[in-house]
Structures are given as C-alpha cells and as structure tokens.
Design an enzyme around this catalytic site. Structure first.
Site, mmCIF file in Angstrom:
data_model
loop_
_atom_site.group_PDB
_atom_site.id
_atom_site.type_symbol
_atom_site.label_atom_id
_atom_site.label_comp_id
_atom_site.label_asym_id
_atom_site.label_seq_id
_atom_site.Cartn_x
_atom_site.Cartn_y
_atom_site.Cartn_z
ATOM 1 N N PHE A 19 59.011 61.040 66.865
ATOM 2 C CA PHE A 19 59.066 60.480 68.202
ATOM 3 C C PHE A 19 57.693 60.580 68.849
ATOM 4 C CE2 PHE A 19 59.579 61.361 72.714
ATOM 5 C CZ PHE A 19 60.565 60.478 73.121
ATOM 6 N N SER A 35 61.092 62.346 80.879
ATOM 7 C CA SER A 35 61.793 63.159 79.895
ATOM 8 C C SER A 35 62.387 62.363 78.744
ATOM 9 C CB SER A 35 62.889 63.958 80.617
ATOM 10 O OG SER A 35 64.123 63.818 79.972
ATOM 11 N N LYS A 36 62.198 62.943 77.586
ATOM 12 C CA LYS A 36 62.690 62.336 76.348
ATOM 13 C C LYS A 36 64.206 62.121 76.412
ATOM 14 C CE LYS A 36 62.722 63.825 71.535
ATOM 15 N NZ LYS A 36 62.115 64.728 70.562
ATOM 16 N N ARG A 37 64.888 63.064 77.036
ATOM 17 C CA ARG A 37 66.354 62.977 77.063
ATOM 18 C C ARG A 37 66.852 61.946 78.073
ATOM 19 N NH1 ARG A 37 68.670 66.981 79.209
ATOM 20 N NH2 ARG A 37 66.713 68.027 79.640
ATOM 21 N N LYS A 38 66.197 61.926 79.241
ATOM 22 C CA LYS A 38 66.752 61.097 80.317
ATOM 23 C C LYS A 38 66.164 59.690 80.416
ATOM 24 C CE LYS A 38 67.198 65.055 83.344
ATOM 25 N NZ LYS A 38 66.382 65.612 84.402
#
Ligand code: GLU
Length: 542
Positions: free
Chosen positions: A45, A294-297
C-alpha cells in the site's frame, strides 16, 4: 572476560564493520548531490503521504544530480504481505517514479549499495551491533515481558518517565561473565544501546524543514536488535543510511521525536549524521476538525485510488507539489508549459503544519493538466484507463480515428482548450452523445412545435461544408426567419419585442443533436458527427 568476548559469543561469525566500510565506498557524485531514499514497509500500500515524500526525494535527487533509492523496510514481519514490494513498485511506476537504485521487483534490485531489502541485511546489522557491544556501547538485555511490565508499573506509580534508562536499565551493568552464561544457557535477549545521554542536557538537531529543533538528549537504552535477531527501525535507519550514503532523510514528522536517539547512534559509531527533512502529515478536514488522513477511513489515502478514479498521475504530483512548496503555484502560472521537474523545490519554503488535502483543488489542478494534453494523449490515457476499469468505454473507443476527432474538439487548435475533464472516469458521460443519439429532449421554454420549426428551417439550409462563419450566419438566418432576435445584444435592448434570440435557436439545435443544453463548440461537434449523422439526428425530432 571483556566486551569483546561478549560480542564474540553473541555474534561469532560476522564480518568486522571494516569490511562493509570498505565495500560501500563514498559515492562519486557532483558536489551538493543529494542521495535520497523512500523506505516503505512492504504492505503493498502506498499512502498519499508516501507519494508526497517520494516527490521530494526524487526532486531533490534530480535537481542536484544525486540518487533516489527505493529501500524496503521489512523487518516487521507482521506488516508483510504477499507481493508487497511489487505492488509498491507498480504503484510508484504509475506516477513515473522509477528509482535510480534499489528494489526493482519483488526480488530484484539494482545498485551497488544493497541489499536494499532490510531482511537481507541481517548480517550487516549484526556486524554493526557487534561493534557497539565490543565498544561497550550496547549490551544484551534479558528482561522478560513480566519484568518489563513490573518496571513500567513502578515508574508509573512513582510518576516517572517509563522505559529503560538510568537505574531502570536493569541489565545495563550485568557482569560480562553472567551475560555470557545466560546466553550460553539459551536465554532470550535483545540488544540495547548503552546510552550516554542525559535528560537534563539539550541537543539541537537541524531539520531542513523546521530549522533547528532543541531536544533533551536521549537517555533511553533503546532496543537495537530484537530477540528474533532483526533490527528495530532506529538501528536499521542508522546503519542503512550510513552505508547507502544517504545525504538527506526525508520522512514523516512522526519520527521527529526519535531524532535524538538517531543522532546518539550516529555519534556512537562516529558516523556523519545525515540531514533530516521531517515532513508534515497530510490532513483531512472532517466536521470542522483536522486529523491525519487515514488508511482505514479515507479511500483517497491510497495512491491506487487516483489511478482507479482516473485522475492523471501528473495532476496528483502537481497538486502535491502545490502543497509542498507554496511558490509552485506562481511558478506554474509563469511557466505553464514547463515540466514539473524544472521547478526547483526548496525545503525551507515548505509549510510546517500539515496541509489539508483538498479534493476540489486537486480536481481543479487536474482540469488544467488535462487541458494541456493533445487529443492523442487523452486518447491513450483514457483507453488505458478504460481497459482496466470501464469495458463499455473501452469498446466505444475502438475506432481510434473517430475517438481522436472527438477528443480533439476544443483542444489542440483551440486558443482556450476545454477544461471540463478532471478525471478519466468523467469521460464517458462527457462524450457519450458523440456515440449515442439522444433518448430525450428538453427544449425548456421553447414549445416542441416551435423547436420542430427551427429544425425544419435549419435542415433546409444546413450544409456540412460551410465554414464556421457561414454556419453561424445560417443559424442567425433561422432566428430571423422565425421572428427571433438575430443578435443577443439586440434582444437584450428590447426583450419584450422578441420570443427569444439566436442563442435559443442554437440551443434547440444543440439539444436536438446531443440531448444537452451545454456542450463544447457545436460547430466542431457537427463536423465530427458528420453530415449524415447530423441530418439523421435532426430529422429524428420532426
Ligand atoms: N519504514 C519507515 C516508515 O515507513 C521509513 C521511515 C524513513 O523514511 O526513515 O515510516
């Protein structure tokens, strides 16, 4: 028994550091050349913040005749994924980031300062750790998780800083014989720095972005080598950047607080400390508050997102360069046709507070970037994008000759090229009427019977071979014939005198041809559609 014996018990078979010092010679580069490196973990990523660092790395290396390295930091086995290196390389390649040196595929590398994957540098780290142990600057620590926990609890209860320092560094003064015995008995251990620092003393570290930053010295006996034999980031950073001759370490600002430790380590070896450029994070604004992207959001945290959306890599890089150096925008205005690599990036002009990522601005930059592409460039980009993400569009574009004409509308020969495209995923909607006849018509205030009259009159005089002037005069003729104002100006002076003006007449023709009220230049559209198609489309509403 002394430190040398201890070092030999821990690392019996490694080469002395002189071997590596000899092997990795000073680079022969022009004066002032910067050696930079991008050093991601192989998670597959690439974060937008990573791309941002890469732009700086590459620009600094390019503009000084230096070297840009891709190093893979895979000492944290938990973060590894299958083909993670390859994915990073591919993601970067889409932005034209081809490192001068370092990893070039999952397993291959180029350059003489490798290996460029940390997991393959274990022997090197062990040599350098051995050297520190011999010098009494590092030692094995046998603290068990329970012991570490107990120390932490005591420190917390006493309101003290946590960690291994001073009297809390339990194995720091363990007699060498005892340490050797424990190792021979198979006890698990890590290697820690025997810190010389004092918390009450200050050091100044120069950061190329922020200027001098003052810190208390490091006094923590930080772990250098974990129980599995792999180094922690701090140790690998020092060894690798020393051996690879990195001149400037561009990395995220989360590392700022560790620089005192890094400086202490460079000093412990007697190595030159590289320059640091610890760059601010990219932020996202949400509900009026700023936070780290953020990678998650946030889907836009991954650089693959831009590729999937079809936002050209050039646009993303231009946009990030805008964030990196505030002077870029002015430079671009003054030099609209120059390649971004000609812009001289200056770290001292970089903002120190994180920049908020602004998608609207990015798309705006993108519109300007796409406006400069030739029809052929647009075609090639769209075609490649469609092949991967939109089969229907890909099929549509099979007739390259026609597609080139479509993309040529208001482009190459136009003084003001169209700026309506921000991403390749917009393309289908913006050209579909060049491929499909309209399914419905909305003539707005003009009744269908009047619209039909307009078309009827126009069909009588339409000639594909007319030049633009004659073509427009004919539309005016239709206006006049049907009692509409021939000129908009005329109409505006006396609006009650007319049912509408020439613009309304051309809108009727435009809607009949394309189903839309707004399109690029209608003359060009009609030239591309061709005589037969124009006549068929117009007749259809009769
Ligand atoms: N692997 C580290 C990271 O991803 C690299 C930091 C550095 O560039 O030194 O944060």
């Amino acid at each position: 028994m002394d430190y040398k014996d201890l070092a030999n018990v821990i690392y019996p078979d490694v080469k002395p550091i002189e071997y590596y010092e000899e092997k990795y010679r000073v680079r022969e580069l022009p004066q002032g050349a910067e050696v930079t490196r991008f050093a991601p973990s192989p998670t597959g990523f690439v974060h937008i913040g990573g791309l941002y660092q890469c732009i700086i790395d590459r620009a600094l290396a390019k503009q000084t005749g230096g070297v840009f390295i891709l190093r893979i930091e895979d000492t944290d086995q938990k973060r590894k994924i299958e083909n993670g290196v390859e994915q990073i390389i591919n993601a970067l390649a889409k932005f034209d980031f081809i490192p001068d040196e370092g990893m070039i595929s999952e397993k291959e590398e180029k350059g003489e300062y490798g290996p460029y994957k940390q997991s393959e540098r274990k022997d090197i780290y062990h040599s350098y750790a051995k050297y520190l142990i011999e010098q009494g600057k590092a030692y094995p620590c046998f603290a068990t998780p329970e012991e570490i926990e107990e120390i932490r609890k005591k420190q917390e209860a006493a309101g003290l800083r946590t960690g291994f320092y001073g009297v809390w560094a339990k194995y720091r003064n363990l007699p060498v014989d005892e340490a050797i015995n424990r190792i021979k008995n198979g006890e698990s251990f890590v290697i820690r720095l025997r810190s010389n620092g004092r918390e009450d003393r200050k050091i100044k570290v120069k950061d190329s972005v922020r200027g001098h930053i003052e810190f208390p010295e490091n006094d923590q006996d930080a772990v250098l080598i974990k129980a599995d034999g792999l180094p922690v980031y701090h140790f690998a950073h020092v060894v690798d950047d020393h051996l690879m001759k990195t001149t400037i370490v561009v990395r995220g600002e989360e590392w700022i607080s560790s620089t005192p430790l890094h400086v202490e380590l460079f000093n412990a070896f007697g190595f030159k400390v590289p320059k640091y450029a610890q760059v601010p994070n990219i932020l996202k604004e949400e509900d009026g508050k700023k936070r780290k992207i953020s990678k998650r959001k946030d889907p836009e945290a991954a650089v693959d997102y831009y590729h999937e959306e079809g936002i050209p890599s050039d646009a993303v890089c231009e946009y990030l360069m805008n964030i990196i150096n505030s002077s870029f925008e002015g430079w671009r205005r003054a030099n609209p046709d120059k390649d971004i690599s000609e812009f001289k990036l200056e770290l001292s002009k970089m903002g120190v507070s994180g920049a908020v990522f602004d998608m609207v601005k990015l798309l705006d930059v993108s519109k300007n970037v796409i406006a400069k592409y030739s029809a052929k460039e647009v075609y090639d980009f769209v075609n490649a994008w469609a092949k991967e993400y939109d089969k229907e569009l890909f099929e549509m574009l099979k007739d390259e000759e026609y597609a080139l004409k479509v993309f040529g509308i208001e482009r190459e020969n136009s003084k003001k090229p169209r700026k309506d495209l921000a991403k390749w995923s917009d393309v289908k909607n913006s050209i579909i009427y060049m491929y499909e006849r309209p399914k419905e018509y909305d003539f707005d205030k003009i009744p269908l019977t009047d619209a039909k009259k307009v078309i009827e009159e126009y069909l009588n005089i339409y000639d594909y071979n007319d030049d633009k002037q004659v073509w427009f005069n004919k539309i005016k003729d239709v206006a006049e014939k049907l009692g509409y104002a021939r000129e908009v100006k005329e109409y505006k002076q006396n609006p009650e005198k007319w049912p509408g003006h020439v613009g309304d007449i051309s809108t009727v023709i435009r809607v009949a041809l394309t189903g839309r009220r707004n399109t690029p230049d209608m003359y060009e559209i009609m030239q591309v559609l061709g005589k037969e198609e124009v006549e068929n489309r117009l007749r259809k509403i009769m």
